[in-house]
Design an enzyme around this catalytic site. Structure first.
Site, PDB file in Angstrom:
ATOM      1  N   LYS A 203     -17.624  84.310  81.662  1.00 39.39           N
ATOM      2  CA  LYS A 203     -17.728  83.614  80.376  1.00 39.39           C
ATOM      3  C   LYS A 203     -18.969  83.997  79.575  1.00 39.39           C
ATOM      4  O   LYS A 203     -18.989  83.833  78.348  1.00 39.39           O
ATOM      5  CB  LYS A 203     -17.717  82.105  80.603  1.00 39.39           C
ATOM      6  CG  LYS A 203     -16.389  81.540  81.064  1.00 39.39           C
ATOM      7  CD  LYS A 203     -15.392  81.457  79.921  1.00 39.39           C
ATOM      8  CE  LYS A 203     -14.172  80.639  80.309  1.00 39.39           C
ATOM      9  NZ  LYS A 203     -13.226  80.500  79.184  1.00 39.39           N
TER      10      LYS A 203
ATOM     11  N   SER B 212     -13.020  86.082  88.491  1.00 35.28           N
ATOM     12  CA  SER B 212     -13.572  85.616  87.223  1.00 35.28           C
ATOM     13  C   SER B 212     -14.800  84.736  87.365  1.00 35.28           C
ATOM     14  O   SER B 212     -15.589  84.617  86.419  1.00 35.28           O
ATOM     15  CB  SER B 212     -12.493  84.877  86.420  1.00 35.28           C
ATOM     16  OG  SER B 212     -11.948  83.825  87.181  1.00 35.28           O
TER      17      SER B 212
END
Length: 315
Positions: free
Chosen positions: A49, A298
């Site tokens: 992110k 991720s």
């Protein structure tokens, strides 16, 4: 609806130089076939992110950036925006859903964020309201072209490191990562398949693609999955990218997700949160195309008890 381009991703790469970690591709000789993982858990905030948040913040005009930023997030995007805002010396507010993992909320506070807790269904609405009231700029977790372009740098790095790649597996929640990765990989490696992966208990993107229209699952339905980072579904913008550029979506069970968390910890020495392990889970479960494959990890911001349970399950 206008989609981002590979040029947008290339521009984001230049902006992010020196801010994000260029994560390696790690071969997994313990897995069948030819699997490599891209460990975005090694980023400064423990997740991919940071790429989208930092790119979006860098793109703001100085006056808007100085007034401060706000977002809504269950954890990783909130941490990322707080980290990027601290580097610029600006205020950051994060609206978090009730029940968000404590490890992620605590990290937001360490990076200097103020947090506001609300019921999951009200987080986006609350963030918009506070942005208007307090003169803050909303930087959404995925529903913005600059965020998508920043996440796409994951894909451009994969393509640069392994132009011979045959498949890329990407977790899908809001769809920003999958949208960006598919954009970058399809531009540089048009023969590679880009496959999204969701938990069976939060498969709204898969249903959306199969029905040809955006389908939204309520929080009480997606909240059943242990993969808290992918409990939110795509927006109209990310769905448009997924329809145009993704080769398909597969799903994994809760047991398969936790097994992948354990396998990555034991065999690859990599700490993955359940959301971060869904792509690896799909590969290990045999649900993806054969061939040379990269699975994106991720994030690694996992609750200690969840990690302990996953590692012990087959240890």
């Amino acid at each position: 609806m206008e989609l981002i381009t590979s040029a947008d991703v290339a521009a984001a790469e230049e902006r992010l130089a020196g801010i994000t970690v260029r994560t390696p591709l790690v071969p997994c000789e313990w897995a069948p076939g030819e699997l490599l993982v891209k460990p975005e858990n090694l980023q400064p905030v423990g997740a991919f992110k940071i790429r989208g948040a930092a790119n979006a913040l860098a793109r703001l005009v100085p006056e808007r950036r100085r007034s401060g930023v706000i977002t809504h997030s269950s954890g990783n995007h909130g941490q990322a925006l707080a980290y990027a805002a601290r580097a610029h010396g600006v205020r950051c507010v994060v609206v978090v859903p009730a029940g968000a993992p404590r490890v992620k909320v605590d990290a937001m506070h360490r990076f200097g964020a103020e947090t506001v807790e609300v019921e999951p269904a009200r987080r986006a609405e609350t963030a918009r309201g506070l942005a208007d009231e307090q003169g803050l700029t909303l930087v959404p977790p995925f529903d913005h072209p600059d965020v998508i372009a920043g996440q796409g740098t994951v894909g451009s790095e994969i393509a640069a490191d392994r132009p011979d790649i045959e498949a890329v597996l990407v977790p899908v929640g809001g769809g920003g990562l999958a949208a960006g990765v598919a954009t970058a990989v399809k531009a540089r490696c048009p023969g590679a398949a880009v496959i999204g992966v969701e938990p069976e208990l939060a498969a709204d993107a898969k249903e959306s693609l199969e029905s040809g229209r955006l389908v939204t699952w309520p929080p009480e339905r997606t909240g059943r999955t242990v993969a808290d980072g992918v409990r939110v579904g795509p927006s109209e913008l990310t769905f448009a990218h997924l329809r145009a550029r993704l080769d398909g979506i597969v799903t994994v069970t809760e047991e398969e997700i936790l097994a992948a968390v354990g396998a990555l910890a034991r065999s690859a020495r990599l700490v993955a949160e359940p959301s971060g392990a869904v792509a690896t889970a799909a590969y290990l479960a045999g649900r993806t195309p054969p061939g040379r494959t990269v699975a994106v990890i991720s994030g690694g911001n996992v609750m200690p008890d969840v990690l302990a349970r996953a590692v012990a399950a087959e240890g």
